[in-house]
Design an enzyme around this catalytic site. Structure first.
Site, mmCIF file in Angstrom:
data_model
loop_
_atom_site.group_PDB
_atom_site.id
_atom_site.type_symbol
_atom_site.label_atom_id
_atom_site.label_comp_id
_atom_site.label_asym_id
_atom_site.label_seq_id
_atom_site.Cartn_x
_atom_site.Cartn_y
_atom_site.Cartn_z
ATOM 1 C CG HIS A 77 -2.112 -1.105 1.052
ATOM 2 N ND1 HIS A 77 -3.066 -0.878 2.135
ATOM 3 C CD2 HIS A 77 -2.332 -1.950 0.365
ATOM 4 C CE1 HIS A 77 -3.981 -1.837 1.815
ATOM 5 N NE2 HIS A 77 -3.532 -2.285 0.490
ATOM 6 C CE1 TYR A 205 -4.438 3.443 9.315
ATOM 7 C CE2 TYR A 205 -4.820 3.350 11.914
ATOM 8 C CZ TYR A 205 -4.306 3.044 10.907
ATOM 9 O OH TYR A 205 -3.217 1.953 10.910
ATOM 10 N N PRO A 296 -2.310 -0.231 19.482
ATOM 11 C CG PRO A 296 -4.384 -1.589 18.705
ATOM 12 C CD PRO A 296 -3.295 -1.007 20.085
ATOM 13 C CE LYS A 300 4.901 3.100 13.195
ATOM 14 N NZ LYS A 300 5.520 2.821 11.928
ATOM 15 C CE1 TYR A 388 -0.610 3.743 9.977
ATOM 16 C CE2 TYR A 388 0.459 2.362 8.326
ATOM 17 C CZ TYR A 388 -0.607 2.801 9.331
ATOM 18 O OH TYR A 388 -1.228 1.571 9.195
HETATM 19 P P1 RFL Z 1 4.373 -12.585 21.009
HETATM 20 O O1 RFL Z 1 3.740 -12.245 19.380
HETATM 21 O O2 RFL Z 1 3.230 -12.114 21.980
HETATM 22 O O3 RFL Z 1 4.967 -13.618 21.154
HETATM 23 C C1 RFL Z 1 5.483 -14.074 22.410
HETATM 24 C C2 RFL Z 1 5.392 -15.602 22.438
HETATM 25 O O4 RFL Z 1 5.911 -16.209 23.556
HETATM 26 C C3 RFL Z 1 5.113 -17.179 24.080
HETATM 27 N N1 RFL Z 1 5.158 -17.374 25.379
HETATM 28 C C4 RFL Z 1 5.978 -18.344 26.227
HETATM 29 N N2 RFL Z 1 6.872 -19.334 25.761
HETATM 30 C C5 RFL Z 1 7.472 -19.918 26.536
HETATM 31 N N3 RFL Z 1 7.183 -19.894 27.685
HETATM 32 C C6 RFL Z 1 6.464 -19.047 28.379
HETATM 33 N N4 RFL Z 1 6.357 -18.860 29.681
HETATM 34 C C7 RFL Z 1 5.828 -18.070 27.320
HETATM 35 N N5 RFL Z 1 4.810 -17.091 27.713
HETATM 36 C C8 RFL Z 1 4.644 -16.593 26.478
HETATM 37 C C9 RFL Z 1 3.684 -16.812 23.395
HETATM 38 O O5 RFL Z 1 2.957 -18.032 23.261
HETATM 39 C C10 RFL Z 1 4.066 -16.221 22.186
HETATM 40 O O6 RFL Z 1 4.187 -17.151 20.912
HETATM 41 O O7 RFL Z 1 5.319 -11.280 21.025
HETATM 42 P P2 RFL Z 1 6.586 -10.713 19.906
HETATM 43 O O8 RFL Z 1 7.273 -11.747 19.483
HETATM 44 O O9 RFL Z 1 7.244 -9.648 20.935
HETATM 45 O O10 RFL Z 1 5.686 -9.799 19.139
HETATM 46 C C11 RFL Z 1 4.927 -8.745 19.308
HETATM 47 C C12 RFL Z 1 3.880 -8.535 18.408
HETATM 48 O O11 RFL Z 1 2.828 -9.909 18.550
HETATM 49 C C13 RFL Z 1 2.805 -7.563 18.774
HETATM 50 O O12 RFL Z 1 3.583 -6.241 19.132
HETATM 51 C C14 RFL Z 1 1.875 -7.216 17.522
HETATM 52 O O13 RFL Z 1 0.907 -8.050 17.273
HETATM 53 C C15 RFL Z 1 1.152 -5.744 17.993
HETATM 54 N N6 RFL Z 1 0.174 -5.326 16.820
HETATM 55 C C16 RFL Z 1 0.390 -4.938 15.768
HETATM 56 N N7 RFL Z 1 1.872 -4.692 15.541
HETATM 57 C C17 RFL Z 1 2.306 -4.231 14.259
HETATM 58 O O14 RFL Z 1 3.391 -4.052 14.032
HETATM 59 N N8 RFL Z 1 1.341 -3.901 13.146
HETATM 60 C C18 RFL Z 1 -0.066 -3.853 13.531
HETATM 61 O O15 RFL Z 1 -0.863 -3.698 12.462
HETATM 62 C C19 RFL Z 1 -0.496 -4.507 14.716
HETATM 63 N N9 RFL Z 1 -1.876 -4.681 14.811
HETATM 64 C C20 RFL Z 1 -1.350 -5.706 17.043
HETATM 65 C C21 RFL Z 1 -2.200 -5.276 16.017
HETATM 66 C C22 RFL Z 1 -1.526 -6.671 18.122
HETATM 67 C C23 RFL Z 1 -2.768 -6.580 18.538
HETATM 68 N N10 RFL Z 1 -3.515 -7.508 19.506
HETATM 69 C C24 RFL Z 1 -4.255 -8.756 19.460
HETATM 70 C C25 RFL Z 1 -2.814 -7.249 20.573
HETATM 71 C C26 RFL Z 1 -3.599 -5.605 16.286
HETATM 72 C C27 RFL Z 1 -4.202 -6.230 17.283
HETATM 73 C C28 RFL Z 1 -5.467 -6.509 17.427
HETATM 74 C C1 PHB Z 2 -4.698 -4.800 11.267
HETATM 75 O O1 PHB Z 2 -4.529 -5.047 9.807
HETATM 76 O O2 PHB Z 2 -4.807 -5.546 12.075
HETATM 77 C C2 PHB Z 2 -4.266 -3.501 11.645
HETATM 78 C C3 PHB Z 2 -3.964 -2.508 10.762
HETATM 79 C C4 PHB Z 2 -3.600 -1.098 11.262
HETATM 80 C C5 PHB Z 2 -3.548 -0.954 12.778
HETATM 81 C C6 PHB Z 2 -3.638 -1.994 13.717
HETATM 82 C C7 PHB Z 2 -4.049 -3.308 12.938
HETATM 83 O O3 PHB Z 2 -3.121 0.229 13.237
#
Ligand code: RFL
Ligand code: PHB
Length: 397
Positions: A77, A205, A296, A300, A388
């Site tokens: 995009h 957004y 979120p 990031k 962004y």
């Molecule tokens: P994770 O992905 O949480 O992975 C951690 C892993 O550790 C495991 N774990 C264990 N393993 C062994 N022993 C234990 N005691 C453990 N405890 C936990 C877990 O099962 C897991 O597999 O962390 P990591 O690798 O630091 O990654 C971070 C990302 O997952 C997170 O920051 C993003 O998902 C945030 N996020 C977004 N980030 C973006 O860059 N772009 C986005 O568009 C974006 N959208 C989002 C998001 C997060 C969201 N939610 C659900 C919080 C949208 C949403 C809705």
């Molecule tokens: C997503 O596609 O899940 C998403 C996109 C943009 C955001 C957060 C989540 O700011």
């Protein structure tokens, strides 16, 4: 009965983006690791989370040989739309910054990294229990855990705590050695995945009197949509029809139609801000959501997790290749400026776009003035765009 001890150079806890990218980067430089993951492979490969990859993140995956499917299936995009009370304004990233973003689900990134690690003979143990990191204040760190009902000890030179916000590594650091900054926001996101073609080519957004909404996507057949809700809301209070109605209202624009379809996933995400300083203690190095959470709105979290482990991989490689520990000693100092810049942007996007429950109208008026400024001023639009798409990592001054 205790099994023979396992040994590796870097013991990595967590097979999310942080742990898997770290294991991959170390492997490419000849440094061994074992990844311990609490969940099953199937679970981590299906967990729906982030969707936006900064150009830097996408470039890293491509340059290190795990970007082939992302190149084929990811959607590149070149802008986003800000939609304010039914009026749309595009922020053209390419024109303002020369860069773009890639829409590719986090679970797809995770699948690609797991496949690459296993194909290269890497070890990822899924479904481990009772993980206890210890002895990282000395030279012989260990990680105790149970796997398939047996007790194990993994001996390693360093521990990488990549186990997310609810992991055990941060809490294993002695009390008082780390400082925490934490904020809760007075709203949450209700997110759905819907089996329907996105109604837009680029992300929308939306600022609306009823609250924030976001239209994102995962593929030409799969839409990802969010509405601002109360953090205490029960997902059952949000039947599909109510969600679609809010989305129609908040995203509505004359002549624009929201495609609706079956909801295949639904969940409420609380909005949290969290930073840990420093990000290391002895031979324990923390990365990703284990040490910081951004709301979120700026998309990031995943990108920041990848930025951390790039710094960590480089520092570990300097240790093994050159016997140089200066980068390891400076790991936290080298990461934190970027962490805080990212926090600032996520906070700004969050404050700009959400309705605040205690607002008497003053905050909303300021938000609308700021949104108007962002859409009128090339300088202001560029500020949004360059944050962004993600700049080069912010390094200490
Ligand atoms: P994770 O992905 O949480 O992975 C951690 C892993 O550790 C495991 N774990 C264990 N393993 C062994 N022993 C234990 N005691 C453990 N405890 C936990 C877990 O099962 C897991 O597999 O962390 P990591 O690798 O630091 O990654 C971070 C990302 O997952 C997170 O920051 C993003 O998902 C945030 N996020 C977004 N980030 C973006 O860059 N772009 C986005 O568009 C974006 N959208 C989002 C998001 C997060 C969201 N939610 C659900 C919080 C949208 C949403 C809705
Ligand atoms: C997503 O596609 O899940 C998403 C996109 C943009 C955001 C957060 C989540 O700011």
């Amino acid at each position: 009965m205790a099994r023979p001890e396992l040994r590796t150079e870097v013991g990595i806890v967590g097979a999310g983006p942080a742990g898997l990218v770290l294991a991959h980067l170390l492997h490419l430089e000849g440094v061994s690791s074992i990844v311990l993951e609490a969940r099953s492979r199937d679970y981590v490969e299906q967990r729906v989370r982030a969707g936006v990859l900064e150009q830097r993140t996408a470039d890293l995956l491509a340059a290190t040989g795990v970007g082939e499917r992302m190149r084929r299936e990811g959607l590149v995009h070149h802008g986003i739309e800000l939609r304010v009370r039914g009026r749309g304004c595009r922020i053209p990233f390419d024109e303002l910054t020369g860069q773009g973003i890639t829409i590719y689900g986090q679970q797809e990134v995770v699948k690609d990294l797991i496949a690459a690690r296993l194909a290269a003979g890497g070890e990822i143990l899924f479904g481990v229990q009772d993980v206890v990191p210890s002895h990282f204040d000395g030279d012989e760190p260990r990680i105790r855990f149970r796997h398939d009902g047996e007790e194990h000890v993994l001996r390693c030179d360093f521990i990488a705590g990549c186990d997310g916000f609810h992991g055990v590594c941060r809490d294993a650091v002695p009390a008082g050695a780390l400082r925490f900054h934490s904020r809760h926001h007075p709203f949450a996101w209700l997110g759905i995945l819907a089996a329907v073609a996105p109604s837009t080519e680029e992300l929308i957004y939306a600022w609306h009197d009823r609250g924030f909404a976001l239209h994102s996507m995962r593929s030409p057949q799969l839409s990802r949509l969010y509405v601002q809700c109360d953090p205490h809301d029960d997902p059952n209070a949000w039947p599909d029809e109510r969600i679609w109605e809010e989305l129609r209202l908040r995203l509505g624009r004359e002549g624009w139609v929201l495609n609706e379809g079956p909801v295949v996933e639904k969940g409420i995400t609380e909005m949290r801000t969290f930073v840990t300083e420093p990000m290391q203690y002895g031979r324990m190095f923390l990365a990703g959501d284990a040490v910081h959470i951004v709301p979120p709105t700026g998309a990031k979290g995943l990108n920041l997790a990848v930025a951390d482990v790039r710094v960590l991989a480089e520092a570990l490689v300097a240790h093994y290749r050159k016997g140089d520990d200066s980068l390891l000693a400076a790991y936290s100092d080298n990461c934190l400026p970027h962490v805080w810049h990212t926090q600032r942007f996520a906070w700004w996007m969050t404050s700009l776009l959400h309705r605040f429950p205690d607002d008497d109208g003053y905050r909303a008026a300021l938000q609308l003035a700021e949104l108007d400024y962002v859409t009128r001023s090339r300088a202001a639009a560029t500020t949004l765009a360059e944050n962004y798409v993600g700049s080069e990592r912010v390094v200490p001054l």
